[in-house]
Design a protein around this motif. Structure first.
Motif, short mmCIF file in Angstrom:
data_model
loop_
_atom_site.label_atom_id
_atom_site.label_comp_id
_atom_site.label_asym_id
_atom_site.label_seq_id
_atom_site.Cartn_x
_atom_site.Cartn_y
_atom_site.Cartn_z
N LEU A 146 2.10 31.21 11.33
CA LEU A 146 3.28 31.81 10.72
C LEU A 146 3.06 33.28 10.41
O LEU A 146 3.92 34.13 10.64
CB LEU A 146 3.66 31.06 9.44
CG LEU A 146 4.47 29.78 9.61
CD1 LEU A 146 4.64 29.10 8.26
CD2 LEU A 146 5.84 30.10 10.20
N ARG A 147 1.88 33.59 9.89
CA ARG A 147 1.57 34.99 9.57
C ARG A 147 1.56 35.84 10.83
O ARG A 147 1.94 37.02 10.81
CB ARG A 147 0.24 35.09 8.83
CG ARG A 147 0.29 34.59 7.40
CD ARG A 147 -1.03 34.78 6.68
NE ARG A 147 -1.31 36.19 6.48
CZ ARG A 147 -0.86 36.92 5.46
NH1 ARG A 147 -0.08 36.35 4.54
NH2 ARG A 147 -1.17 38.19 5.33
N ASN A 148 1.15 35.26 11.94
CA ASN A 148 1.09 36.02 13.19
C ASN A 148 2.48 36.33 13.75
O ASN A 148 2.61 37.16 14.65
CB ASN A 148 0.28 35.25 14.23
CG ASN A 148 -1.21 35.27 13.94
OD1 ASN A 148 -1.68 36.11 13.17
ND2 ASN A 148 -1.95 34.35 14.53
N THR A 149 3.52 35.68 13.23
CA THR A 149 4.87 36.01 13.69
C THR A 149 5.38 37.29 13.06
O THR A 149 6.42 37.82 13.47
CB THR A 149 5.86 34.88 13.33
OG1 THR A 149 6.00 34.79 11.91
CG2 THR A 149 5.40 33.55 13.90
N ASN A 150 4.66 37.79 12.03
CA ASN A 150 5.05 39.02 11.32
C ASN A 150 6.40 38.89 10.63
O ASN A 150 7.07 39.88 10.37
CB ASN A 150 5.08 40.22 12.28
CG ASN A 150 3.70 40.56 12.81
OD1 ASN A 150 2.72 40.51 12.06
ND2 ASN A 150 3.61 40.88 14.08
N GLN A 151 6.80 37.66 10.33
CA GLN A 151 8.02 37.44 9.56
C GLN A 151 7.65 37.16 8.11
O GLN A 151 6.60 36.60 7.82
CB GLN A 151 8.81 36.26 10.12
CG GLN A 151 9.35 36.48 11.51
CD GLN A 151 10.25 35.36 11.94
OE1 GLN A 151 11.39 35.28 11.54
NE2 GLN A 151 9.73 34.47 12.77
N SER A 152 8.54 37.53 7.22
CA SER A 152 8.34 37.21 5.80
C SER A 152 8.58 35.72 5.60
O SER A 152 9.54 35.15 6.14
CB SER A 152 9.30 38.03 4.93
OG SER A 152 9.03 39.41 5.07
N VAL A 153 7.71 35.09 4.82
CA VAL A 153 7.79 33.65 4.57
C VAL A 153 7.62 33.39 3.08
O VAL A 153 6.71 33.94 2.45
CB VAL A 153 6.71 32.87 5.35
CG1 VAL A 153 6.75 31.38 5.01
CG2 VAL A 153 6.87 33.07 6.86
N VAL A 154 8.49 32.56 2.52
CA VAL A 154 8.38 32.14 1.13
C VAL A 154 8.51 30.63 1.08
O VAL A 154 9.33 30.04 1.79
CB VAL A 154 9.45 32.81 0.24
CG1 VAL A 154 9.43 32.23 -1.18
CG2 VAL A 154 9.23 34.32 0.18
N LEU A 155 7.69 29.99 0.24
CA LEU A 155 7.68 28.54 0.12
C LEU A 155 8.41 28.08 -1.14
O LEU A 155 8.34 28.74 -2.18
CB LEU A 155 6.23 28.03 0.08
CG LEU A 155 5.27 28.55 1.15
CD1 LEU A 155 3.90 27.93 0.97
CD2 LEU A 155 5.81 28.26 2.55
#
Length: 362
Positions: A146-155
Motif C-alpha cells: 500500500l505504501r508503494n502506491t504513494n497514496q494516502s491511507v488511513v485506517l
C-alpha cells in the motif's frame, strides 16, 4: 473558439511548459514577473483551465475510496455517515467498495498475494487521492504494498504502525461491560464472540476475560460461544445461534455479554423463544449502541462510529493536501457504557458511564 495554452504562450512570449507551471501553482519554478505576464495573457484571452487536465497534471483525481467488509451493517453505515460529514463542502467523490468475499479473505488469513489480487480493483491503485480501510487488518507485506502506491491511507477500526488509524478501546469496553454484570451480582456470565476472532472481537473478549480474572473468577469455555455466520459474523443470526448453544449447556449463563449489538439482538430472540425473560431470567449487554438498541432497551457499550469516520477522512484529506510522509499516530476513542433495561439495572432513565480512558484516548 476557446483559447489554449499555446495561445497564452505565444501572447506572453513564454513556453507552454511555463504556462503549465503557472496554472499548476509551481511558483518556485517561475519568476514572479513571468507568472504575472502569463496570468495577464490568460485573462485577456478569457482562458478557463480544464479541471480534469489540471487534476491530471497535479496527479489528483478528486476521489476518495473507502473499503469495508460489508456496507449493510449499522456500524459501517455510521462510519460512512461520518465520512460523508467530513467531505461536506468538499468537491470530492466518495467510492465505497465492499467485496463480496473480502471478509473471508481477510479473517481466514489469506496470503498478501490473494489480498492483492482480489482487492486491487476495490482499492483502485492510482485512481484515488486516498484510501480509507475499515476493519481491514494488514500484514506487514500488504502494508508495504500500500505504501508503494504513494497514496494516502488511513485506517478505521483497525491499526498498523505504518498508517494513521482511528479505533475505539475495545478491550476496555469489553472489560467495562463484563464488570458491570459482575457488580450487579451475576454469577455465570457468558460471552458471544466471533469464530475467526477479528481484532475488535478478540480485544472485547480479552476485556471480558480480564474482568473475570480480576475478580478471581475462572474463564470457562462452556460459557463462551462464537458466531460463525458468513460473510459477517457480527450478525443477528450469528448471535441467535450462539445464544441457543449457550442455553443448551448446563448450567446455562445468567448473563451474557455479546461482542456486538446485532449479536445481542439475536441473543434476545433466542432467549424469548426459550420462554425466558430478559432481564428476569438472563441479562444481556451488547457493544455498539446502534439506534435499534435504544428501542430494545439494550444495555450496551457505545463506540463513536460516526466521529471515527469523520476524523479519519479529515486526517486523510490533510495528508493529501500536505503531501509527503506524515507522522503516524493511533487515535483511540473511549467507549461509554449505556445502561438500559436488559441488564436489570436500567428501570429508570438511561444512564451513561464513561470508562477509564486509555493512553491517547479521546
Amino acid at each position: 473558439m476557446s483559447a489554449t495554452i499555446y495561445d497564452i504562450a505565444e501572447r506572453a512570449d513564454v513556453s507552454t511548459a511555463t504556462v503549465s507551471r503557472v496554472f499548476n501553482d509551481e511558483e518556485a519554478r517561475v519568476r514572479e514577473e513571468t507568472r504575472e505576464r502569463v496570468l495577464e495573457a490568460a485573462d485577456a484571452l478569457h482562458y478557463q483551465p480544464h479541471a480534469s487536465a489540471q487534476n491530471l497534471a497535479r496527479q489528483r483525481t478528486n476521489q476518495i475510496a473507502a473499503v469495508a467488509p460489508v456496507v449493510a451493517n449499522y456500524f459501517y453505515m455510521h462510519v460512512i455517515r461520518g465520512i460523508q460529514q467530513g467531505l461536506r463542502d468538499r468537491n470530492l467523490d466518495l467510492t465505497i467498495h465492499a467485496p463480496a468475499n473480502a471478509q473471508e479473505l481477510i479473517h481466514d488469513r489469506s496470503s498478501p498475494e490473494d489480498l492483492n489480487t482480489r482487492l486491487a480493483r476495490a482499492l483502485q491503485p492510482g485512481r484515488n487521492d486516498g484510501i480509507l480501510l475499515l476493519s481491514v487488518p494488514l500484514t506487514d507485506e500488504w502494508a508495504r504494498r500500500l505504501r508503494n502506491t504513494n497514496q494516502s491511507v488511513v485506517l478505521v477500526d483497525t491499526e498498523h504502525p505504518a498508517f494513521e488509524s482511528f479505533t475505539v478501546d475495545n478491550e476496555q469496553g469489553g472489560y467495562e461491560a463484563t464488570r458491570h454484570l459482575i457488580d450487579h451480582g451475576y454469577e455465570r456470565i457468558g460471552h458471544i464472540t466471533v469464530e475467526y476472532q477479528p481484532p475488535p472481537a478478540r480485544l472485547r473478549r480479552e476485556g471480558y476475560e480480564r474482568a473475570l480474572r480480576e475478580q478471581e473468577r475462572p474463564v470457562e469455555d462452556r460459557l463462551i460461544a462464537a458466531s460463525d455466520e458468513r460473510p459477517f459474523a457480527f450478525s443477528e443470526t450469528g448471535g441467535y445461534r450462539a445464544m441457543k448453544a449457550l442455553l443448551e449447556r448446563e448450567p446455562a449463563p445468567d448473563a451474557v455479554f455479546a461482542a456486538s449489538d446485532r449479536q445481542a439482538m439475536g441473543a434476545l430472540r433466542a432467549t424469548q423463544e426459550a420462554g425466558m425473560e430478559v432481564p428476569g431470567d438472563l441479562a444481556i449487554v451488547g457493544f455498539d449502541d446502534v439506534e435499534l438498541s435504544q428501542c430494545a432497551g439494550l444495555t450496551t457499550v457505545r463506540q463513536p462510529a460516526r466521529t471515527m469516520g469523520q476524523r479519519a477522512v479529515e486526517s486523510l484529506l490533510h495528508q493529501i493536501e500536505r503531501g509527503g510522509d506524515s507522522p503516524v499516530s493511533n487515535t483511540v476513542f473511549v467507549p461509554k457504557l449505556v445502561v438500559r433495561q436488559t441488564c436489570g439495572a436500567g428501570d429508570g432513565p438511561q444512564k451513561e458511564t464513561t470508562v477509564f480512558p486509555s493512553q491517547n484516548g479521546l
